[in-house]
Design a protein around this motif. Structure first.
Motif, PDB file in Angstrom:
ATOM      1  N   VAL A  30     -12.890   3.110  -0.272  1.00 26.58           N
ATOM      2  CA  VAL A  30     -12.911   3.583   1.118  1.00 26.58           C
ATOM      3  C   VAL A  30     -11.654   3.129   1.857  1.00 26.58           C
ATOM      4  O   VAL A  30     -10.985   3.926   2.529  1.00 26.58           O
ATOM      5  N   PHE A  31     -11.299   1.863   1.721  1.00 25.73           N
ATOM      6  CA  PHE A  31     -10.128   1.361   2.439  1.00 25.73           C
ATOM      7  C   PHE A  31      -8.823   1.922   1.872  1.00 25.73           C
ATOM      8  O   PHE A  31      -7.874   2.139   2.612  1.00 25.73           O
ATOM      9  N   TYR A  32      -8.766   2.194   0.578  1.00 28.71           N
ATOM     10  CA  TYR A  32      -7.584   2.833  -0.002  1.00 28.71           C
ATOM     11  C   TYR A  32      -7.437   4.250   0.557  1.00 28.71           C
ATOM     12  O   TYR A  32      -6.333   4.682   0.895  1.00 28.71           O
ATOM     13  N   THR A  33      -8.558   4.956   0.680  1.00 24.58           N
ATOM     14  CA  THR A  33      -8.524   6.304   1.248  1.00 24.58           C
ATOM     15  C   THR A  33      -8.070   6.272   2.705  1.00 24.58           C
ATOM     16  O   THR A  33      -7.221   7.073   3.117  1.00 24.58           O
ATOM     17  N   LEU A  34      -8.611   5.349   3.493  1.00 22.32           N
ATOM     18  CA  LEU A  34      -8.182   5.217   4.890  1.00 22.32           C
ATOM     19  C   LEU A  34      -6.697   4.877   4.982  1.00 22.32           C
ATOM     20  O   LEU A  34      -5.973   5.421   5.821  1.00 22.32           O
ATOM     21  N   CYS A  35      -6.243   4.002   4.118  1.00 23.71           N
ATOM     22  CA  CYS A  35      -4.837   3.612   4.089  1.00 23.71           C
ATOM     23  C   CYS A  35      -3.951   4.834   3.800  1.00 23.71           C
ATOM     24  O   CYS A  35      -2.937   5.048   4.466  1.00 23.71           O
ATOM     25  N   ALA A  36      -4.345   5.634   2.811  1.00 22.60           N
ATOM     26  CA  ALA A  36      -3.567   6.825   2.474  1.00 22.60           C
ATOM     27  C   ALA A  36      -3.565   7.832   3.618  1.00 22.60           C
ATOM     28  O   ALA A  36      -2.534   8.470   3.885  1.00 22.60           O
ATOM     29  N   MET A  37      -4.682   7.974   4.308  1.00 22.40           N
ATOM     30  CA  MET A  37      -4.751   8.911   5.429  1.00 22.40           C
ATOM     31  C   MET A  37      -3.827   8.478   6.568  1.00 22.40           C
ATOM     32  O   MET A  37      -3.126   9.310   7.157  1.00 22.40           O
ATOM     33  N   VAL A  38      -3.803   7.188   6.858  1.00 26.63           N
ATOM     34  CA  VAL A  38      -2.921   6.687   7.915  1.00 26.63           C
ATOM     35  C   VAL A  38      -1.469   6.862   7.492  1.00 26.63           C
ATOM     36  O   VAL A  38      -0.616   7.255   8.289  1.00 26.63           O
ATOM     37  N   TRP A  39      -1.167   6.585   6.225  1.00 23.23           N
ATOM     38  CA  TRP A  39       0.196   6.756   5.711  1.00 23.23           C
ATOM     39  C   TRP A  39       0.650   8.208   5.870  1.00 23.23           C
ATOM     40  O   TRP A  39       1.774   8.479   6.280  1.00 23.23           O
ATOM     41  N   LEU A  40      -0.239   9.159   5.550  1.00 19.79           N
ATOM     42  CA  LEU A  40       0.105  10.575   5.686  1.00 19.79           C
ATOM     43  C   LEU A  40       0.299  10.969   7.151  1.00 19.79           C
ATOM     44  O   LEU A  40       1.173  11.769   7.475  1.00 19.79           O
ATOM     45  N   ALA A  41      -0.503  10.402   8.032  1.00 24.19           N
ATOM     46  CA  ALA A  41      -0.455  10.778   9.445  1.00 24.19           C
ATOM     47  C   ALA A  41       0.754  10.187  10.165  1.00 24.19           C
ATOM     48  O   ALA A  41       1.436  10.896  10.915  1.00 24.19           O
ATOM     49  N   VAL A  42       1.026   8.917   9.957  1.00 23.20           N
ATOM     50  CA  VAL A  42       2.117   8.240  10.673  1.00 23.20           C
ATOM     51  C   VAL A  42       2.851   7.274   9.733  1.00 23.20           C
ATOM     52  O   VAL A  42       2.682   6.061   9.808  1.00 23.20           O
ATOM     53  N   PRO A  43       3.696   7.795   8.852  1.00 20.87           N
ATOM     54  CA  PRO A  43       4.326   6.927   7.857  1.00 20.87           C
ATOM     55  C   PRO A  43       5.246   5.856   8.451  1.00 20.87           C
ATOM     56  O   PRO A  43       5.253   4.720   7.968  1.00 20.87           O
TER      57      PRO A  43
END
Length: 100
Positions: A30-43
Motif C-alpha cells: 500500500v505504501f509503495y503504491t502511494l509513494c509511486a502515485m505521489v512520485w507520478l503526480a509531483v516528482p
C-alpha cells in the motif's frame, strides 16, 4: 491498575508469524503504491522530500527521461511485498519464541 495484561498463550495456539508477515507485506504494498502515485503526480517536490528524508542524500540521479512502466512498478511491488512477508514472518516467529 494497568490496562494492559501479559499475553496468555494456550499450549495448542499456533504462532501468528504468517499473519504478521502478511500484515507487513500488505502495508509495504500500500505504501509503495502511494509513494509511486505521489512520485507520478509531483516528482520535483517528492524528490526534495526524499532528499530530506534520507538526510540530504541527492536522489536527482534517479530523474531520467523514461516513461512510467506498469511492469516495473508491479515487479518492484511484488519483490518488496515478498521481502516484507518474509521479514514480518521471521519477526512474528521470533517474537512468539521469545514470549515462550
Amino acid at each position: 491498575m494497568s490496562t494492559t495484561s501479559p499475553s496468555v498463550r494456550s499450549p495448542g495456539s499456533a504462532p501468528t508469524a504468517p499473519r504478521t508477515g502478511m500484515a507487513l507485506a500488505v502495508t509495504v504494498a500500500v505504501f509503495y503504491t502511494l509513494c509511486a502515485m505521489v512520485w507520478l503526480a509531483v516528482p520535483g517536490p517528492f524528490l526534495n522530500f526524499m532528499n530530506g528524508l534520507f538526510h540530504g542524500m541527492d536522489f536527482s540521479a534517479l530523474l531520467r527521461p523514461a516513461p512510467f512502466s506498469w511492469a516495473g512498478f508491479l515487479e518492484a511491488m511484488v519483490v518488496l511485498s515478498v521481502w516484507a512477508f518474509l521479514a514480518g514472518s521471521f519477526f512474528g516467529w521470533l517474537r512468539w519464541r521469545l514470549d515462550s
